[in-house]
Design a protein around this motif. Sequence first.
Motif, short mmCIF file in Angstrom:
data_model
loop_
_atom_site.label_atom_id
_atom_site.label_comp_id
_atom_site.label_asym_id
_atom_site.label_seq_id
_atom_site.Cartn_x
_atom_site.Cartn_y
_atom_site.Cartn_z
N LYS A 2 0.82 -1.20 0.00
CA LYS A 2 0.00 0.00 0.00
C LYS A 2 0.86 1.25 0.00
O LYS A 2 0.61 2.21 -0.73
CB LYS A 2 -0.90 0.00 1.25
CG LYS A 2 -1.76 1.24 1.37
CD LYS A 2 -2.30 1.41 2.77
CE LYS A 2 -1.17 1.70 3.74
NZ LYS A 2 -1.67 1.99 5.10
N GLY A 134 -5.80 3.34 5.84
CA GLY A 134 -6.16 1.96 5.57
C GLY A 134 -5.61 1.49 4.25
O GLY A 134 -5.02 2.26 3.47
N GLU A 135 -5.79 0.22 3.96
CA GLU A 135 -5.28 -0.37 2.73
C GLU A 135 -6.33 -0.41 1.63
O GLU A 135 -6.01 -0.61 0.46
CB GLU A 135 -4.80 -1.81 3.01
CG GLU A 135 -3.65 -1.88 4.00
CD GLU A 135 -3.15 -3.30 4.20
OE1 GLU A 135 -3.71 -4.20 3.53
OE2 GLU A 135 -2.24 -3.49 5.01
N GLU A 136 -7.59 -0.22 1.99
CA GLU A 136 -8.68 -0.33 1.00
C GLU A 136 -8.64 0.84 0.02
O GLU A 136 -8.33 1.98 0.38
CB GLU A 136 -10.02 -0.34 1.73
CG GLU A 136 -11.21 -0.69 0.85
CD GLU A 136 -12.49 -0.79 1.64
OE1 GLU A 136 -13.57 -0.81 1.03
OE2 GLU A 136 -12.41 -0.86 2.89
N THR A 137 -8.95 0.54 -1.23
CA THR A 137 -9.00 1.58 -2.27
C THR A 137 -10.32 1.47 -3.03
O THR A 137 -10.97 0.44 -3.02
CB THR A 137 -7.84 1.45 -3.27
OG1 THR A 137 -7.98 0.22 -3.99
CG2 THR A 137 -6.50 1.51 -2.58
N LYS A 138 -10.68 2.56 -3.68
CA LYS A 138 -11.82 2.53 -4.59
C LYS A 138 -11.68 3.67 -5.59
O LYS A 138 -10.93 4.64 -5.37
CB LYS A 138 -13.14 2.62 -3.84
CG LYS A 138 -13.51 3.99 -3.29
CD LYS A 138 -14.93 3.95 -2.73
CE LYS A 138 -15.37 5.30 -2.18
NZ LYS A 138 -16.78 5.26 -1.68
N PHE A 146 -7.79 6.28 -1.54
CA PHE A 146 -7.41 5.44 -0.41
C PHE A 146 -8.28 5.79 0.79
O PHE A 146 -8.66 6.95 0.98
CB PHE A 146 -5.93 5.63 -0.07
CG PHE A 146 -5.00 5.13 -1.14
CD1 PHE A 146 -4.43 3.88 -1.04
CD2 PHE A 146 -4.72 5.92 -2.24
CE1 PHE A 146 -3.57 3.42 -2.04
CE2 PHE A 146 -3.87 5.47 -3.24
CZ PHE A 146 -3.30 4.21 -3.14
N LYS A 147 -8.54 4.78 1.61
CA LYS A 147 -9.41 4.96 2.77
C LYS A 147 -8.62 5.42 3.99
O LYS A 147 -7.51 4.98 4.23
CB LYS A 147 -10.11 3.63 3.08
CG LYS A 147 -11.11 3.70 4.21
CD LYS A 147 -11.78 2.34 4.41
CE LYS A 147 -12.83 2.37 5.52
NZ LYS A 147 -13.47 1.05 5.69
N THR A 194 -15.14 8.46 8.01
CA THR A 194 -14.43 7.74 6.95
C THR A 194 -14.19 8.67 5.78
O THR A 194 -15.12 9.32 5.30
CB THR A 194 -15.24 6.52 6.47
OG1 THR A 194 -15.47 5.63 7.57
CG2 THR A 194 -14.50 5.77 5.38
N TRP A 196 -12.10 9.29 1.89
CA TRP A 196 -11.42 8.70 0.73
C TRP A 196 -10.66 9.82 0.04
O TRP A 196 -11.24 10.81 -0.40
CB TRP A 196 -12.45 8.09 -0.22
CG TRP A 196 -13.19 6.93 0.39
CD1 TRP A 196 -14.35 6.98 1.10
CD2 TRP A 196 -12.79 5.55 0.35
NE1 TRP A 196 -14.71 5.72 1.50
CE2 TRP A 196 -13.78 4.82 1.06
CE3 TRP A 196 -11.72 4.87 -0.21
CZ2 TRP A 196 -13.71 3.44 1.22
CZ3 TRP A 196 -11.64 3.49 -0.06
CH2 TRP A 196 -12.63 2.79 0.64
#
Length: 285
Positions: A2, A134-138, A146-147, A194, A196
Amino acid sequence: MKGLVTALLLSVSMTVFSQTNFQGKAIYQSKTAIDPSFGGRQLSEERKKQILQRMKSMLEKTYVLNFTRSKSIYKEEEKLETPGASRGFRFGGFAGGGTVYKDFKVGKILESTEFFGKKFLISENKELPKWELGEETKQIGNYTCFKATMVKKATGFDWRNLRRRERDSKVKRDTSTVKKETENLEAPKETLVTAWYTPQVPISSGPGSYWGLPGLILEVNEGRTTILCSEIIMNPSEKIEIKEPVKGKKITREAYNKVVKEKMEEMRERFRNRRGGNREGRGFH
């Protein structure tokens, strides 16, 4: 992994936006969901729909974030009102249309807002927000995001996140209880936020008072409110000028929260004594 991806994106972004005239504009849409149980059984579904329609202008707004490499300013989009149209539902003259100014070089954050007809210029805490990456992406539009999350302590009175006290669920609701319900509403002490963000636009800013991430924040979720970026315009033909707000009584965030709390307590007391004498509020001096 990440960290490597973030570093690569940031490196590419810094190269693309390395020109001295780097500036841009981001358009955000803000929406707040209302607790479906509001009004209890005393309000018909039709009446609830009517109230929600009147509140629409307050719950759904468009904001513009103008930014350069070192500064940004966030404010509600100005719109011409249709002749004869309602100005929307307002909660007893609450604040509206606040402007948030950030200067990243000197660490200055100011909010210019109005509360019950009085203008305030609020200075914010300059400390870097405690985001957890965080590691989550969208994907949001053409941008990889990235989150990041953080727990935000409640400050002041935020009607958007009001909830009914647990003990109130045991109270039998009759017509007299409806008026008492306003006294049984409370804001949560903490809210999970949260965000992004995208390193592809390398500025540490975002909507409202949010900032402190390695890239522009394109989406924020806090309680029942979501703020989402719908468009980014890089280096528009019209030069962007960001001016520091100067109008309003200078006050710290802590002092402003105290003003709001005292005013809300005053309103609550007036409500309790409405039948006894319709006592006037003190107002601001």
